[in-house]
Write a protein that holds these residues in place. Structure first.
Motif, PDB file in Angstrom:
ATOM      1  N   ASP A 117       0.842  -1.198   0.000  1.00  0.00           N
ATOM      2  CA  ASP A 117       0.000   0.000   0.000  1.00  0.00           C
ATOM      3  C   ASP A 117       0.877   1.248   0.000  1.00  0.00           C
ATOM      4  O   ASP A 117       1.654   1.464   0.941  1.00  0.00           O
ATOM      5  CB  ASP A 117      -0.899  -0.017   1.240  1.00  0.00           C
ATOM      6  CG  ASP A 117      -1.930   1.094   1.230  1.00  0.00           C
ATOM      7  OD1 ASP A 117      -2.849   1.064   2.050  1.00  0.00           O
ATOM      8  OD2 ASP A 117      -1.815   2.007   0.376  1.00  0.00           O
ATOM      9  N   PRO A 118       0.765   2.103  -1.021  1.00  0.00           N
ATOM     10  CA  PRO A 118       1.598   3.315  -1.045  1.00  0.00           C
ATOM     11  C   PRO A 118       1.416   4.192   0.193  1.00  0.00           C
ATOM     12  O   PRO A 118       2.352   4.884   0.600  1.00  0.00           O
ATOM     13  CB  PRO A 118       1.123   4.056  -2.305  1.00  0.00           C
ATOM     14  CG  PRO A 118       0.528   3.007  -3.161  1.00  0.00           C
ATOM     15  CD  PRO A 118      -0.056   1.996  -2.249  1.00  0.00           C
ATOM     16  N   LEU A 119       0.209   4.142   0.811  1.00  0.00           N
ATOM     17  CA  LEU A 119       0.005   4.965   2.016  1.00  0.00           C
ATOM     18  C   LEU A 119       0.914   4.505   3.149  1.00  0.00           C
ATOM     19  O   LEU A 119       1.396   5.316   3.942  1.00  0.00           O
ATOM     20  CB  LEU A 119      -1.453   4.865   2.475  1.00  0.00           C
ATOM     21  CG  LEU A 119      -2.391   5.959   1.980  1.00  0.00           C
ATOM     22  CD1 LEU A 119      -3.755   5.819   2.626  1.00  0.00           C
ATOM     23  CD2 LEU A 119      -1.830   7.352   2.223  1.00  0.00           C
ATOM     24  N   ASP A 120       1.142   3.196   3.249  1.00  0.00           N
ATOM     25  CA  ASP A 120       2.063   2.685   4.270  1.00  0.00           C
ATOM     26  C   ASP A 120       3.462   3.207   4.006  1.00  0.00           C
ATOM     27  O   ASP A 120       4.212   3.540   4.936  1.00  0.00           O
ATOM     28  CB  ASP A 120       2.067   1.156   4.275  1.00  0.00           C
ATOM     29  CG  ASP A 120       0.774   0.579   4.819  1.00  0.00           C
ATOM     30  OD1 ASP A 120       0.399  -0.534   4.409  1.00  0.00           O
ATOM     31  OD2 ASP A 120       0.134   1.254   5.650  1.00  0.00           O
ATOM     32  N   GLU A 123       3.686   6.851   5.024  1.00  0.00           N
ATOM     33  CA  GLU A 123       3.795   6.962   6.486  1.00  0.00           C
ATOM     34  C   GLU A 123       5.213   6.611   6.943  1.00  0.00           C
ATOM     35  O   GLU A 123       5.809   7.290   7.792  1.00  0.00           O
ATOM     36  CB  GLU A 123       2.784   6.016   7.141  1.00  0.00           C
ATOM     37  CG  GLU A 123       2.467   6.384   8.561  1.00  0.00           C
ATOM     38  CD  GLU A 123       1.188   5.692   9.047  1.00  0.00           C
ATOM     39  OE1 GLU A 123       0.517   5.013   8.233  1.00  0.00           O
ATOM     40  OE2 GLU A 123       0.905   5.849  10.224  1.00  0.00           O
ATOM     41  N   ARG A 148       3.404  10.784  -4.938  1.00  0.00           N
ATOM     42  CA  ARG A 148       3.331  11.097  -3.509  1.00  0.00           C
ATOM     43  C   ARG A 148       4.510  10.490  -2.756  1.00  0.00           C
ATOM     44  O   ARG A 148       5.110  11.144  -1.901  1.00  0.00           O
ATOM     45  CB  ARG A 148       1.996  10.580  -2.939  1.00  0.00           C
ATOM     46  CG  ARG A 148       1.766  11.117  -1.555  1.00  0.00           C
ATOM     47  CD  ARG A 148       0.367  10.902  -1.049  1.00  0.00           C
ATOM     48  NE  ARG A 148       0.269  11.504   0.295  1.00  0.00           N
ATOM     49  CZ  ARG A 148      -0.771  11.424   1.074  1.00  0.00           C
ATOM     50  NH1 ARG A 148      -1.830  10.781   0.683  1.00  0.00           N
ATOM     51  NH2 ARG A 148      -0.776  11.998   2.264  1.00  0.00           N
TER      52      ARG A 148
END
Lengths: 364, 471
Positions: A117-120, A123, A148
């Protein structure tokens, strides 16, 4: 053949059951989250107070304290610690860095760099940016899979610049990528920080590649050049001149503004087609030219602006030219033929009330 | 024979109505599920704010907050004070006094120390004549005092006056949360070259206690009519718009809280002064303009930033509001009928506009026909009880289920209503809504259609009681 009555009854039961399930679910979730939030807020406040108390001690003994915390408390404390590390600078960071180490935040973030997951990854990169945990720059660059994550990786490189060789080059390359998409405003801020200084690798990269870049990215790069407080004096700027004749007026305007802080460089000014820019069909480009001339502020710029005030037929651009003249302390002959008395009267009256009005600059 | 034909026609209409309820509830159910998934991910994204975000200041766009004000003497000072405390570094506050007959302008001038600019603005503002412009000596606050021309006209004055690259339209009687501007601008920061408009969430302020511009106690009001509107907002305005935005089909950015690129809106001529739902009409026109130009753009709904607005507390005021909205819907769809079903407008032409036409527009009339005809035909022994039960199941059962899904969405995402008892109450209202409020809404739609066909384009009058007041 399905019995419609039976089907109807089944459907009614299903709908009713679904409604009850949603009602119970919504109510239970709300109850659970309310309790959880109150409990967590209370625990977070207590952990924050305990952390502050320890930070003030000669021997904080953070390792022992943190080792004795329960799992949820460690997660809450991690949020508190990272939050402070994002805002505290200098020597005051010491105890919080020690707490981060005791919480294994570096190891956890490093492990998340290759998360699906790119969000991980975002973070993880954001966390590593504020820690003292040793960085594997190859892993950081490999984690940058989209815009991002590239921007987060570049920000990490900037924040940890003392530990990374050629950080300006690395960070700039991460941000620009293939040059096929513009940056976010956050990325722009990072790019500006990487460009300001005695080394400005962005300019060399632009010289080599800008012909292939997305027009919106070109506009942003020009804005960075415009806003950079200091540029490498030996960095190439030839790539800017063709942009002054680009098809897109946004590019022409941005390229014009890029020369705002370069007006002292005679070698560059000689090459800028000022007359062509002042006569550009796009009011946007003309406004940019007026603002640049106003910043240069010398006699030649003043004469050009005075002429523009009279010849400009776009009312907004005319106001920009007038404000530019006034910012230079000019006192032109207002009785000359064609002088825009109404526009000048407005600016005068506006200044009589407030001198807060600044020369507007465009935001891309 | 004629009687038979007539009866057959009514039965057919009842069947169409049944099918409509199935379609609309299923559609909203799908949108809600899509929205809930998106919102949960969005919450996660919000929690990971970029490092150094605070240091991107010089690249942050300036925002002109345009406040059209007509006879807002009761709330204008409170509203302007709240706007001045918004947490965003580059703002210009442009209050447009639209020919108020009370002392709206005087209150603003006196309270904020504005001084008149003793010259005419040299740019023609496309609005009703401007009498004077005032500016604060030491703050970015401007008052444009003009003759009455309507809300759209006032907005146009502000849009053409400001030099800010973005403008935010808000209502003077709404309250924006202090962090809301910084949140609604986020798409303009993450995708600065694509984003042309963003909308924020409108929530109902009735029963909410505010302190220094912040909601400190979000509770259900005692007023039943407002409670119905709250559950409706959760279903249709919160989840519905999130779902539509996710599909690239956002056609409505509420006039109470929207953020737009100034140059693009000027390019399309600003707000339409003849429209009574100028916010809806503007966004549709924006889509058409940008699609015609082949631009890559984004119109986004941002679920977190919130503006609190007062909901009607009486049937009379609610009726006026909803009938205006519906007349505006019909008017906008009629104006842009050339784009409905057109492939060249992509998802807007092939999905969004047909959705609004069939589900939100004509569908309401079909809904009204169903509420009226089915019980009547059952009593007259024309329809049998299996049909009646099927209709009840689809219209009431599924309707209640979809509204309960909206409440569940609230519990799964932002949880502004965090009292489990109130969630239970809202779920109960989901059932009551399906049998009382929705038929009432369908009646508004029918009446508004007749009014529209008879040429009524009026605004009506909204009676206000101030924030947090209870009936």
């Amino acid at each position: 053949m399905i019995d419609p009555v039976a089907a109807g009854v089944v459907a009614a039961v299903v709908v009713f059951a679904a409604y009850v399930a949603m009602t119970v679910g919504a109510t239970a979730l709300t109850w659970y989250h309310r309790r959880r939030t109150r409990r967590r807020d209370h625990r977070r406040d207590a952990l924050r107070a305990a952390l502050f108390d320890r930070v003030d001690r000669e021997d904080p003994a953070l390792d022992d304290w943190i080792a004795g915390l329960a799992g949820e408390d460690r997660d809450l404390l991690a949020d508190v610690v990272v939050g402070y590390l994002r805002t505290i600078r200098g020597a005051d960071r010491g105890p919080y860095l020690a707490a981060a180490e005791a919480l294994w935040l570096g190891e956890r973030a490093e492990a998340a760099l290759d998360a699906a997951d790119p969000l991980d990854r975002v973070e993880a990169l954001s966390t590593l940016a504020v820690l003292a945990y040793p960085i594997d720059i190859d892993a950081v660059e490999a984690a940058a899979v989209d815009r991002r994550t590239r921007e987060c990786a570049a920000r990490l490189v900037l924040e940890r610049r003392d530990e990374i060789d050629h950080h300006r080059h690395r960070g700039t390359r991460l941000l620009i990528g293939d040059g096929d998409e513009p940056l976010s405003v956050y990325g722009l801020g990072t790019l500006e920080s990487l460009t300001t200084g005695r080394e400005s690798p962005l300019l060399a990269l632009a010289d080599a590649q800008s012909e292939r870049w997305h027009p919106d990215l070109l506009v942003q790069v020009c804005r960075v050049v415009e806003h950079a407080e200091q540029l490498d004096p030996d960095a190439p700027l030839d790539w800017l001149f063709p942009l002054l004749e680009a098809d897109d007026p946004a590019v022409r305007a941005a390229a014009t503004r890029a020369f705002t802080h370069l007006g002292h460089r005679r070698d560059l000014r000689r090459r800028i087609p000022i007359n062509a820019l002042l006569a550009d069909e796009s009011p946007r480009v003309r406004r940019a030219t007026y603002e640049t001339l106003a910043y240069w502020g010398d006699a030649v710029a003043r004469d050009r602006l005075t002429w523009s005030v009279i010849s400009e037929d776009d009312p907004r651009a005319q106001l920009v030219a007038i404000r530019g003249l006034l910012s230079m302390g000019a006192d032109p002959d207002r009785d000359s033929p064609g002088w825009p008395t109404e526009a000048w009267a407005w600016i005068d009256a506006e200044l009589a009330v407030s001198d807060r009005r600044r020369l507007p600059t465009e935001a891309s | 024979m004629l009687a038979e034909l007539f009866t057959t026609g009514l039965v057919a209409l009842s069947a169409v109505s049944l099918a409509y309820f199935l379609v609309v509830n299923t559609t909203y159910g799908g949108l809600s599920i899509l929205a809930i998934g998106h919102l949960r991910r969005h919450r996660r994204m919000e929690a990971v704010s970029p490092i150094g975000a605070d240091r991107s200041g010089e690249f942050l766009p300036e925002i002109a907050i345009i406040v059209p004000a007509y006879n807002e003497s009761a709330v204008i000072v409170e509203s302007v004070s709240a706007l001045r405390s918004l947490e965003y570094p580059h703002t210009e506050l442009v209050i447009v006094n639209d020919g108020s007959t009370d002392d709206t302008a005087e209150r603003v001038i006196e309270t904020f120390g504005l001084e008149r600019i003793e010259a005419a603005f040299p740019i023609d503002l496309p609005c009703a004549p401007v009498e004077a412009i005032y500016r604060a000596p030491d703050a970015p606050v401007v008052l444009i005092d003009k003759e009455n021309g309507g809300k759209a006209d006032a907005l146009n004055a502000g849009i053409h006056f400001t030099d800010a690259s973005l403008f935010c339209s808000i209502d003077a009687d709404s309250l924006i949360e202090r962090g809301a501007l910084a949140e609604i601008v986020e798409p303009f920061l993450t995708e600065p070259t694509r984003t042309v408009a963003t909308g924020g969430t409108v929530r109902i302020a009735n029963g909410v206690r505010f302190e220094k511009g912040r909601p400190v106690d979000v509770s259900l009001p005692r007023n039943r009519l407002v409670r119905f509107q709250i559950v409706e907002y959760l279903r249709a305005f919160f989840l519905g718009r999130t779902g539509l935005s996710r599909l690239g089909s956002l056609l409505i950015i509420s006039g109470a809280f929207g953020l737009f690129r100034t140059d693009v809106v000027r390019e399309i001529g600003g707000y339409e002064v003849d429209s009574i739902t100028e916010d809806f009409e503007l966004v549709v026109r924006l889509h058409r303009h940008l699609l015609d130009a082949g631009e890559d753009y984004a119109v986004t709904f941002v679920p977190h930033p919130i503006v609190w607005t007062e909901a009607p507390r009486t049937r009379a005021v609610l009726s006026r509001q909803r009938r205006r909205w519906f007349r505006g819907l019909l008017d906008t769809l009629w104006r842009h009928r050339g784009a409905i079903g057109r492939r060249r407008y992509g998802v807007i032409g092939l999905f969004a506009l047909p959705f609004f036409l069939t589900i939100e527009g004509l569908g309401r009339l079909v809904e009204a026909a169903g509420y009226l005809l089915v019980p009547l035909l059952f009593v007259l022994d024309v329809l049998d009880w299996p049909f009646l039960l099927a209709f009840m199941l689809v219209a009431v059962g599924l309707g209640a289920l979809m509204t309960a899904l909206g409440v569940l969405g609230e519990a799964l995402t932002y949880r502004r209503y965090d009292d489990p008892r109130e969630i239970l109450v809202m779920c109960a209202y989901a059932v009551a809504e399906a049998v009382t409020y929705r038929p009432y809404r369908a009646y508004f739609a029918t009446r508004a259609t007749v009014e529209y066909l008879l040429g009524d384009r009026s605004w009506g009058v909204m009676t206000r009681g101030g924030f947090g007041d209870e009936a």
